[in-house]
Design an enzyme around this catalytic site. Structure first.
Site, PDB file in Angstrom:
ATOM      1  N   ASN A  71      31.225  49.911  35.942  1.00 61.72           N
ATOM      2  CA  ASN A  71      32.334  49.809  36.899  1.00 61.72           C
ATOM      3  C   ASN A  71      33.625  49.414  36.212  1.00 61.72           C
ATOM      4  O   ASN A  71      33.627  48.677  35.229  1.00 61.72           O
ATOM      5  CB  ASN A  71      31.982  48.851  38.050  1.00 61.72           C
ATOM      6  CG  ASN A  71      32.422  47.426  37.771  1.00 61.72           C
ATOM      7  OD1 ASN A  71      33.576  47.047  37.990  1.00 61.72           O
ATOM      8  ND2 ASN A  71      31.504  46.619  37.243  1.00 61.72           N
ATOM      9  N   LEU A  75      39.902  44.877  39.549  1.00 60.27           N
ATOM     10  CA  LEU A  75      40.116  43.629  40.300  1.00 60.27           C
ATOM     11  C   LEU A  75      40.916  43.814  41.599  1.00 60.27           C
ATOM     12  O   LEU A  75      41.899  43.099  41.844  1.00 60.27           O
ATOM     13  CB  LEU A  75      40.806  42.578  39.408  1.00 60.27           C
ATOM     14  CG  LEU A  75      39.975  42.062  38.225  1.00 60.27           C
ATOM     15  CD1 LEU A  75      40.833  41.199  37.296  1.00 60.27           C
ATOM     16  CD2 LEU A  75      38.773  41.247  38.711  1.00 60.27           C
ATOM     17  N   CYS A 131      36.169  39.584  32.749  1.00 56.79           N
ATOM     18  CA  CYS A 131      36.264  40.958  33.246  1.00 56.79           C
ATOM     19  C   CYS A 131      36.685  41.862  32.079  1.00 56.79           C
ATOM     20  O   CYS A 131      37.702  41.613  31.444  1.00 56.79           O
ATOM     21  CB  CYS A 131      37.298  41.031  34.363  1.00 56.79           C
ATOM     22  SG  CYS A 131      37.642  42.727  34.851  1.00 56.79           S
ATOM     23  N   GLY A 218      23.264  45.773  35.407  1.00 60.59           N
ATOM     24  CA  GLY A 218      21.937  46.270  35.771  1.00 60.59           C
ATOM     25  C   GLY A 218      20.925  46.098  34.644  1.00 60.59           C
ATOM     26  O   GLY A 218      21.222  45.506  33.598  1.00 60.59           O
TER      27      GLY A 218
END
Ligand SMILES: Cc1cc2nc3c(=O)[nH]c(=O)nc-3n(C[C@H](O)[C@H](O)[C@H](O)COP(=O)(O)O)c2cc1C
Length: 306
Positions: A71, A75, A131, A218
């Site tokens: 992804n 933000l 991030c 994941g």
């Protein structure tokens, strides 16, 4: 799932169980967080919020891979001034601790956002210094121990609630960064955020994500996240929330044995829905009972004995 074995105290928060919703997986509304509570979660982390609203990147912002998601949302968030209403509302309806994730483009922005979140009722704040896909924030701050320490000190001076620091796996030495965060006053660490990654569309011969690069989450990142927790636990005694690729009770137990006191779950919620918390809690409780342990605490870091 009600089992006394699952109760934990984490950085002065009391949790009925050690499973926590990771940041960013659900939206911002109290309603979406409530649906997760029905699934048996022990605490929730909100999506990251900053000083001013952001639209985020153009689509596509998420791409599925064989064993996870990449992804680069950019933000997107309503800004803390709009979000404080939702925090206040969430506090009236959520029966579990609410941890608000904050980010900033400067030391001051982190502190302003964290202060407003804490004053609105957040039980703790989690600093997103990890991030991997927005310039001048996130991992650009978390990769630099000096800047990170300034952020943590400023936030600690501004809020009276526990401050968690969410670390990036995209560093040469995560222990050095963890030590800097703890020295600056972090009450807990979250390890880890997503791993820098990308996908290319062979038909268009272009990167799939509009931002080109994103962060992988994941099952693919579980062994990386586990190693990060293990490394941190060896040197740092501050409590850690393990995060990255957890989908089953076995994964969660591995993280406890590596040194995590609680676990955060993200992508598995998107793939399997909120029932994943209940399933993991049942499995962990059964494991503890079978092995004759009275609490999660008894197995935290157990794999480090020589
Ligand atoms: C769609 C998506 C959005 C995310 N947004 C955030 C965010 O706003 N702030 C943050 O700190 N982490 C964010 N993350 C990272 C997750 O909180 C988590 O650290 C990561 O996905 C690894 O855990 P998982 O493998 O269980 O998903 C996001 C992850 C995904 C998949």
């Amino acid at each position: 799932m009600n089992s006394n074995r699952l109760n934990i105290n984490f950085a002065s928060l009391k949790l009925k169980n050690p499973t926590v919703l990771a940041s960013g997986i659900l939206g911002y509304s109290a309603e979406s967080l409530e649906s997760i509570v029905e699934g048996g979660v022990g605490a929730v982390v909100t999506k990251s919020v900053g000083v001013t609203p952001r639209i985020g990147y153009a689509n596509p912002t998420v791409v599925q891979t064989k064993c996870g998601l990449i992804n680069a949302m950019g933000l997107p968030n309503p800004g803390i001034d709009a979000y404080v209403q939702e925090i206040r509302h969430a506090k009236t309806v959520l029966p579990v601790p609410l941890i608000v994730s904050v980010y900033g483009f400067s030391v001051e922005e982190y502190a302003i956002t964290a202060k407003k979140a804490a004053e609105a009722g957040a039980d703790a704040v989690e600093l997103n210094v990890s991030c991997p896909h927005v310039k001048e924030t996130g991992s650009e701050i978390g990769q630099n121990s000096e800047t990170l320490a300034k952020v943590v000190k400023k936030v600690k001076a501004a809020v009276q609630k526990p401050v968690f620091v969410k670390l990036s796996p995209n560093v040469t030495d995560i222990v050095e960064v963890a030590e800097a965060a703890v020295k600056a006053g972090a009450d807990a660490l979250t390890a880890v955020n997503t791993v820098r990654a990308m996908a290319i569309d062979v038909e268009t011969a272009l990167p799939v994500l509009s931002n080109k690069r994103g962060g992988l989450s994941g099952p693919a990142i579980k062994p990386i996240a586990l190693r990060c927790v293990y490394d941190i636990y060896e040197k740092v005694k501050t409590p850690v929330m393990g995060c990255g690729g957890i989908t089953s009770w076995r994964d969660a137990v591995e993280f406890f044995l590596a040194g995590a006191s609680a676990v955060q779950i993200g992508t598995a919620v998107a793939f399997e829905n909120a029932g994943v918390f209940e399933a993991i809690n049942r499995g962990v409780a059964a494991y503890l009972k079978k092995k004759d342990f009275r609490s999660v605490k008894e197995i935290v870091g157990l794999s480090h004995r020589s």
